[in-house]
Write a protein that holds these residues in place. Sequence first.
Motif, PDB file in Angstrom:
ATOM      1  N   SER A  69       0.836  -1.204   0.000  1.00  0.00           N
ATOM      2  CA  SER A  69       0.000   0.000   0.000  1.00  0.00           C
ATOM      3  C   SER A  69       0.872   1.254   0.000  1.00  0.00           C
ATOM      4  O   SER A  69       0.664   2.177  -0.797  1.00  0.00           O
ATOM      5  CB  SER A  69      -0.911  -0.017   1.231  1.00  0.00           C
ATOM      6  OG  SER A  69      -1.540   1.215   1.431  1.00  0.00           O
ATOM      7  N   SER A  76      -4.242   5.556   2.407  1.00  0.00           N
ATOM      8  CA  SER A  76      -4.163   4.206   1.854  1.00  0.00           C
ATOM      9  C   SER A  76      -3.867   3.181   2.941  1.00  0.00           C
ATOM     10  O   SER A  76      -4.528   2.144   3.039  1.00  0.00           O
ATOM     11  CB  SER A  76      -3.091   4.154   0.760  1.00  0.00           C
ATOM     12  OG  SER A  76      -3.067   2.886   0.148  1.00  0.00           O
ATOM     13  N   ASN A  77      -2.898   3.470   3.784  1.00  0.00           N
ATOM     14  CA  ASN A  77      -2.493   2.517   4.818  1.00  0.00           C
ATOM     15  C   ASN A  77      -3.569   2.323   5.885  1.00  0.00           C
ATOM     16  O   ASN A  77      -3.829   1.198   6.313  1.00  0.00           O
ATOM     17  CB  ASN A  77      -1.181   2.954   5.458  1.00  0.00           C
ATOM     18  CG  ASN A  77      -0.026   2.921   4.480  1.00  0.00           C
ATOM     19  OD1 ASN A  77      -0.101   2.305   3.419  1.00  0.00           O
ATOM     20  ND2 ASN A  77       1.043   3.609   4.814  1.00  0.00           N
ATOM     21  N   PHE A  82      -6.461   0.481   4.317  1.00  0.00           N
ATOM     22  CA  PHE A  82      -6.067  -0.920   4.149  1.00  0.00           C
ATOM     23  C   PHE A  82      -6.306  -1.671   5.457  1.00  0.00           C
ATOM     24  O   PHE A  82      -6.951  -2.715   5.489  1.00  0.00           O
ATOM     25  CB  PHE A  82      -4.593  -1.046   3.745  1.00  0.00           C
ATOM     26  CG  PHE A  82      -4.087  -2.461   3.880  1.00  0.00           C
ATOM     27  CD1 PHE A  82      -4.272  -3.369   2.850  1.00  0.00           C
ATOM     28  CD2 PHE A  82      -3.486  -2.907   5.050  1.00  0.00           C
ATOM     29  CE1 PHE A  82      -3.855  -4.696   2.989  1.00  0.00           C
ATOM     30  CE2 PHE A  82      -3.067  -4.221   5.199  1.00  0.00           C
ATOM     31  CZ  PHE A  82      -3.249  -5.114   4.156  1.00  0.00           C
ATOM     32  N   GLY A 119      -6.479   1.867  -0.577  1.00  0.00           N
ATOM     33  CA  GLY A 119      -6.317   1.081   0.641  1.00  0.00           C
ATOM     34  C   GLY A 119      -7.475   0.132   0.877  1.00  0.00           C
ATOM     35  O   GLY A 119      -7.279  -1.014   1.293  1.00  0.00           O
ATOM     36  N   LEU A 137      -7.047  -2.798  -1.605  1.00  0.00           N
ATOM     37  CA  LEU A 137      -5.943  -3.673  -1.175  1.00  0.00           C
ATOM     38  C   LEU A 137      -6.306  -4.434   0.098  1.00  0.00           C
ATOM     39  O   LEU A 137      -6.003  -5.618   0.227  1.00  0.00           O
ATOM     40  CB  LEU A 137      -4.671  -2.853  -0.950  1.00  0.00           C
ATOM     41  CG  LEU A 137      -3.923  -2.405  -2.197  1.00  0.00           C
ATOM     42  CD1 LEU A 137      -2.843  -1.393  -1.846  1.00  0.00           C
ATOM     43  CD2 LEU A 137      -3.314  -3.604  -2.912  1.00  0.00           C
TER      44      LEU A 137
END
Length: 190
Positions: free
Chosen positions: A70, A113-114, A117, A166, A169
Amino acid sequence: MEEFINKDQEALLFLNGLGTKSFDPFWILMSDKWIWVPLYIIFVYLLYKNYKLRNLIFILIFIGLGITISDQIATIFKFGVLRLRPCHNPFLETKMRLVTCGGMYGFYSSHASNTFFLATFLSALLGKKYKFFTISVFLWAIIVSYSRIYLGVHFPFDVAFGAAAGFLLGGLFSVLAKRTIRIKRLKNYH
């Protein structure tokens, strides 16, 4: 495209402009990765409580790989798209509240994103086991993501795109983790 960029800049100026000096330290803290370590420990504990140690190891490997991927994809985009962060944009520097700044480029947000995720991945594994877990973990991801707009280091679209990346993913890795755990269970059963 130019109209979209203008709308994104207007949204940034509006959201960033809502801030005040008295709230700046709070939002800087929300954006700090280290402040969330106790929450990560709680996540690991909940996983430990619900999955056997052997499965927990695989889950933690999937989390580590997923966060790394990510983060690295976001970095590739930053240096591929080369969109200046708002705090480095000469047009916006005088119009916005500069609270803090990051690297030169900001599309798309690694923080968004992280955290999305992790929220998606953990919701898939723990959401049915705890009543308000999914809502709480996504609220956390939204707060961290919004902090990036508040601080002026990302445009709203940078954050929205990062959140979507995220989320996708996290969904993919949760499916892979569940299949791995299921395969391990089946092998142990026979």
